[in-house]
Design an enzyme around this catalytic site. Structure first.
Site, mmCIF file in Angstrom:
data_model
loop_
_atom_site.group_PDB
_atom_site.id
_atom_site.type_symbol
_atom_site.label_atom_id
_atom_site.label_comp_id
_atom_site.label_asym_id
_atom_site.label_seq_id
_atom_site.Cartn_x
_atom_site.Cartn_y
_atom_site.Cartn_z
ATOM 1 N N ASP A 86 -2.645 -2.010 10.009
ATOM 2 C CA ASP A 86 -2.732 -1.940 8.543
ATOM 3 C C ASP A 86 -3.291 -3.223 7.929
ATOM 4 O O ASP A 86 -3.492 -3.297 6.714
ATOM 5 C CB ASP A 86 -1.329 -1.724 7.936
ATOM 6 C CG ASP A 86 -0.825 -0.301 8.139
ATOM 7 O OD1 ASP A 86 -1.624 0.564 8.543
ATOM 8 O OD2 ASP A 86 0.370 -0.058 7.873
ATOM 9 N N PRO A 111 9.417 -4.163 -0.135
ATOM 10 C CA PRO A 111 10.603 -3.956 0.701
ATOM 11 C C PRO A 111 10.297 -4.164 2.190
ATOM 12 O O PRO A 111 9.208 -3.824 2.650
ATOM 13 C CB PRO A 111 10.990 -2.502 0.430
ATOM 14 C CG PRO A 111 9.749 -1.854 -0.093
ATOM 15 C CD PRO A 111 8.998 -2.927 -0.826
ATOM 16 N N GLY A 146 7.753 0.937 4.803
ATOM 17 C CA GLY A 146 6.614 1.857 4.838
ATOM 18 C C GLY A 146 5.544 1.485 3.832
ATOM 19 O O GLY A 146 4.688 2.299 3.487
ATOM 20 N N MET A 147 5.561 0.238 3.355
ATOM 21 C CA MET A 147 4.570 -0.201 2.373
ATOM 22 C C MET A 147 3.705 -1.348 2.901
ATOM 23 O O MET A 147 3.040 -2.045 2.143
ATOM 24 C CB MET A 147 5.261 -0.607 1.074
ATOM 25 C CG MET A 147 6.125 0.515 0.519
ATOM 26 S SD MET A 147 6.499 0.292 -1.203
ATOM 27 C CE MET A 147 4.984 0.882 -1.947
ATOM 28 N N GLY A 163 4.680 -6.576 5.897
ATOM 29 C CA GLY A 163 4.364 -7.581 6.916
ATOM 30 C C GLY A 163 2.856 -7.702 7.104
ATOM 31 O O GLY A 163 2.315 -8.808 7.231
ATOM 32 N N LYS A 181 0.842 -1.203 0.000
ATOM 33 C CA LYS A 181 0.000 0.000 0.000
ATOM 34 C C LYS A 181 0.875 1.250 0.000
ATOM 35 O O LYS A 181 2.047 1.224 0.398
ATOM 36 C CB LYS A 181 -0.948 0.050 1.202
ATOM 37 C CG LYS A 181 -0.288 0.051 2.600
ATOM 38 C CD LYS A 181 0.149 1.401 3.103
ATOM 39 C CE LYS A 181 0.930 1.329 4.414
ATOM 40 N NZ LYS A 181 1.720 2.489 4.746
HETATM 41 P P1 ATP Z 1 4.151 -0.481 7.925
HETATM 42 O O1 ATP Z 1 4.121 0.278 6.649
HETATM 43 O O2 ATP Z 1 2.897 -1.341 8.150
HETATM 44 O O3 ATP Z 1 4.521 0.289 9.132
HETATM 45 P P2 ATP Z 1 6.588 -1.557 6.970
HETATM 46 O O4 ATP Z 1 6.210 -1.839 5.556
HETATM 47 O O5 ATP Z 1 7.358 -0.323 7.233
HETATM 48 O O6 ATP Z 1 5.272 -1.586 7.830
HETATM 49 P P3 ATP Z 1 7.274 -4.297 7.358
HETATM 50 O O7 ATP Z 1 7.938 -4.747 6.097
HETATM 51 O O8 ATP Z 1 5.876 -4.708 7.575
HETATM 52 O O9 ATP Z 1 7.410 -2.728 7.518
HETATM 53 O O10 ATP Z 1 8.208 -4.799 8.537
HETATM 54 C C1 ATP Z 1 8.383 -4.138 9.762
HETATM 55 C C2 ATP Z 1 9.064 -5.115 10.697
HETATM 56 O O11 ATP Z 1 8.130 -6.162 10.992
HETATM 57 C C3 ATP Z 1 10.262 -5.816 10.069
HETATM 58 O O12 ATP Z 1 11.437 -5.118 10.362
HETATM 59 C C4 ATP Z 1 10.223 -7.218 10.683
HETATM 60 O O13 ATP Z 1 11.027 -7.270 11.829
HETATM 61 C C5 ATP Z 1 8.791 -7.413 11.142
HETATM 62 N N1 ATP Z 1 7.996 -8.390 10.355
HETATM 63 C C6 ATP Z 1 7.106 -9.256 10.874
HETATM 64 N N2 ATP Z 1 6.520 -9.990 9.920
HETATM 65 C C7 ATP Z 1 7.043 -9.618 8.744
HETATM 66 C C8 ATP Z 1 6.828 -10.021 7.396
HETATM 67 N N3 ATP Z 1 5.944 -10.981 7.084
HETATM 68 N N4 ATP Z 1 7.521 -9.407 6.422
HETATM 69 C C9 ATP Z 1 8.394 -8.417 6.745
HETATM 70 N N5 ATP Z 1 8.664 -8.026 8.014
HETATM 71 C C10 ATP Z 1 7.998 -8.602 9.015
#
Ligand code: ATP
Length: 303
Positions: free
Chosen positions: A143, A101, A105-106, A109, A12
């Protein structure tokens, strides 16, 4: 017969991200407009051959920085579906192929968790309703409900209370990823130390989406977290400038960053921006809105 469920987990971008006051539970009150993108991870679920406790035997991911234990959101999602279903499930193995990535921020997880909810639900004899899946999603993370539903939606509360938003047209994005991720809680903590005004109205974005006009949408894009992300990662300013010089209508930090998302006039322009930034950074192009979590063809699970 092969037993395997695969599901797409879409990324997203926040077209608007307004951050209000800190609530008693420690979360910030948000007003955000999410758009789901064509960029995705693949979640694959197969039966595990080892007996033991819990419904997940193991989890493997093809990218560094992704936990491969019970702290992974996909793992938690699988256990939550098993528990809520009340069914006696055979154990599963989860495989994540990351296109989104990590810590970018997308909502990578969160998207994996949403796709796992859907995939695990497809293994049940009596699948849970969408309403129950959304309830589990909201308990697992702010999210996750959005990444389950996708398209374009307004998120309030922690971002988990969703209403659909009328959106016309397809939007073309170039994305520039960072080698090092940013921690979402750290970005919020930084924001709390800054003098600022909360932008809680998404009216300009809503109007631009009704008009299907990328230029108007570009002018309306807003992210309250951007100043905090840039303060922690000043190098991102250069990325934003570079993308705009390469022809993007506008560059913003995606969510809590550090991915920079560039809205472009058309697919060709998005390719050009990604190619130019690609000399220095890992890049991708994507379109939005895209669906939420979805099962892929060939998924089959019979007992
Ligand atoms: P958001 O935008 O929802 O804040 P994000 O995209 O910045 O999240 P994610 O890739 O979701 O970040 O990962 C944040 C942290 O969550 C990672 O550093 C990792 O330790 C943990 N994590 C838990 N499950 C996952 C997953 N399935 N994929 C990636 N990271 C995960």
């Amino acid at each position: 017969m092969t037993q395997e469920i695969t599901a797409k987990a879409h990324a997203k971008v926040n077209l608007h991200l307004g951050v209000g006051h800190v609530r008693e539970d420690g979360y910030h009150e948000l007003v955000t407009v999410f758009q789901s993108l064509s960029l995705y991870d693949v979640v694959r679920i197969t039966p595990a051959d080892v007996m033991g406790a819990g419904c997940v035997e193991k989890l493997q991911a093809d990218a560094p920085g992704v936990p491969e234990d019970a702290s992974n959101l996909a793992w938690k999602a699988a256990e939550a579906v098993a528990q809520r279903s009340g069914e006696q499930l055979s154990r599963v193995a989860i495989e994540l192929r990351k296109g989104i990535p990590v810590a970018g921020g997308m909502a990578g997880g969160s998207a994996d968790a949403a796709a796992t909810l859907l995939a695990m639900n497809a293994t049940l004899q009596r699948p849970l309703s969408e309403a129950v899946l959304l309830e589990i999603a909201a308990e697992l993370g702010s999210d996750i409900p959005f990444t389950l539903l996708g398209e374009t939606r307004v998120g309030t509360g922690r971002g988990e209370a969703l209403t659909p938003l009328m959106s016309r047209g397809q939007y073309h994005w170039a994305l520039a990823f960072s080698k090092q991720g940013l921690s979402t809680p750290e970005v919020f903590a930084k924001l709390d130390t800054m003098e600022r005004e909360a932008h809680l109205s998404y009216e300009a974005v809503a109007q631009a989406l009704m008009r299907a006009d990328a230029q108007t949408l570009a002018e309306a894009l807003h992210n309250d977290l951007q100043a905090a992300a840039l303060s922690l990662r000043p190098d991102l300013r250069k990325v934003l400038n570079m993308g705009e010089r390469a022809g993007a209508l506008r560059g913003i930090v995606s969510g809590s960053g550090p991915t920079c998302a560039f809205l472009c006039a058309d697919a060709e322009s998005a390719q050009e921006v990604a190619a130019e930034l690609g000399v220095y950074y890992r890049t991708a192009t994507a379109t939005g809105p895209a669906p939420g979590a979805e099962l892929m063809e060939g998924s089959a699970w019979s007992i």
